[in-house]
Write an enzyme that holds these catalytic residues in place. Structure first.
Site: not given
Length: 272
Positions: A6, A11, A13, A110-112, A131
């Site tokens: 991610d 940062h 992960v 894409a994170d959402r 988030d």
């Protein structure tokens, strides 16, 4: 063993997940700094060093990146260093299983998408996902599992750093809960503004969503879940959030991988 990556603006992960579907769980997680100019070789050295012997037990990889240049390097890394391991990169054209009811689906991060997918998979009802990253994303999922859109605000650390950078009298401070909302020194004042101010921002956005969006009023059963690195700092001050899931994004990556697994198997058979 699934390798989940991610990549965010500040940062990254890296996680290892064992098991599949409802039995899947995150067994290892690391958080490293994102370097926008990182190369595929550097990424491979870092990740291989983190996962160690588990590198030989990988059954798949799923990755997303909000930094386009890094996504390109992740693709090269997976092709060169783990060529026999099926992988899915979250990008336009990849099956996620969540309809995007917005003006331009390709603009949705894409994170959402994976966060909302994971929230709906876990709670099976309408949800609001918060988030806490370099930006604060407050996203809305319908009771049918549709992505309805959301709101984006500057992140807590980003805002605090910007205030320090643009003012000669302020400096960068550690993000921590101050003794009181009424600070007695400059550091406490900045901490109060960051912690209590952003808690109020999130509560305000969630409250407006519940007032304005059909099916999300206080009379409806809605899951409100928080995730992200700075979420634990604000959770005690939030009045609207019901759940905290540290691994929400990693579980969302797993879900997308599983939904594309048959496609990946077909590609591997063709390659042979």
């Amino acid at each position: 063993m699934l390798l989940a990556i991610d990549v965010r603006n500040t940062h990254t992960v890296v996680g290892l997940l064992s098991g599949m579907k409802e039995h899947a769980k995150v067994v290892q997680q690391w958080r490293i700094r994102t370097e926008s100019e990182v190369t595929a070789d550097e990424l491979a050295l870092t990740i291989d060093g983190l996962i160690g012997e588990d590198s030989e037990r990988l059954t798949g990889t799923a990755a997303l990146s909000t930094v386009p240049s890094v996504l390109h390097e992740v693709r090269i890394m997976l092709d060169q260093y783990w060529p026999s391991v099926p992988h899915v990169l979250i990008e336009p054209g990849v099956r996620t299983g969540i309809p995007l009811l917005v003006d331009n689906p390709k603009e949705v991060g894409a994170d959402r998408i994976v966060n909302c997918l994971a929230a709906y998979d876990r709670f099976r009802k309408a949800a609001i996902v918060v988030d806490f990253g370099s930006s604060i994303c407050v996203d809305v999922v319908s009771a049918k599992g549709e992505f309805l859109g959301g709101a984006i605000a500057p992140g807590v650390q980003v805002s605090s750093d910007a205030a320090a950078a643009r003012s000669a009298a302020l400096r960068r401070v550690e993000l921590a809960r101050p003794r009181s909302v009424v600070g007695k020194n400059t550091v406490e004042c900045m901490q109060a503004g960051a912690v209590f101010g952003f808690a109020g921002l999130v509560d305000g956005l969630v409250g407006r969503i519940r007032e304005d969006v059909s099916g999300f009023s206080v009379d409806h059963d809605v899951a409100i879940v928080a995730t992200g690195h700075t979420a634990p700092l604000l959770l005690p001050e939030l009045h609207t959030v019901d759940h905290y899931d540290q691994h929400l994004t990693l579980q969302g990556l797993r879900l997308v991988f599983e939904r594309n697994l048959e496609v990946q198997r077909g590609r591997l058979k063709t390659a042979r």
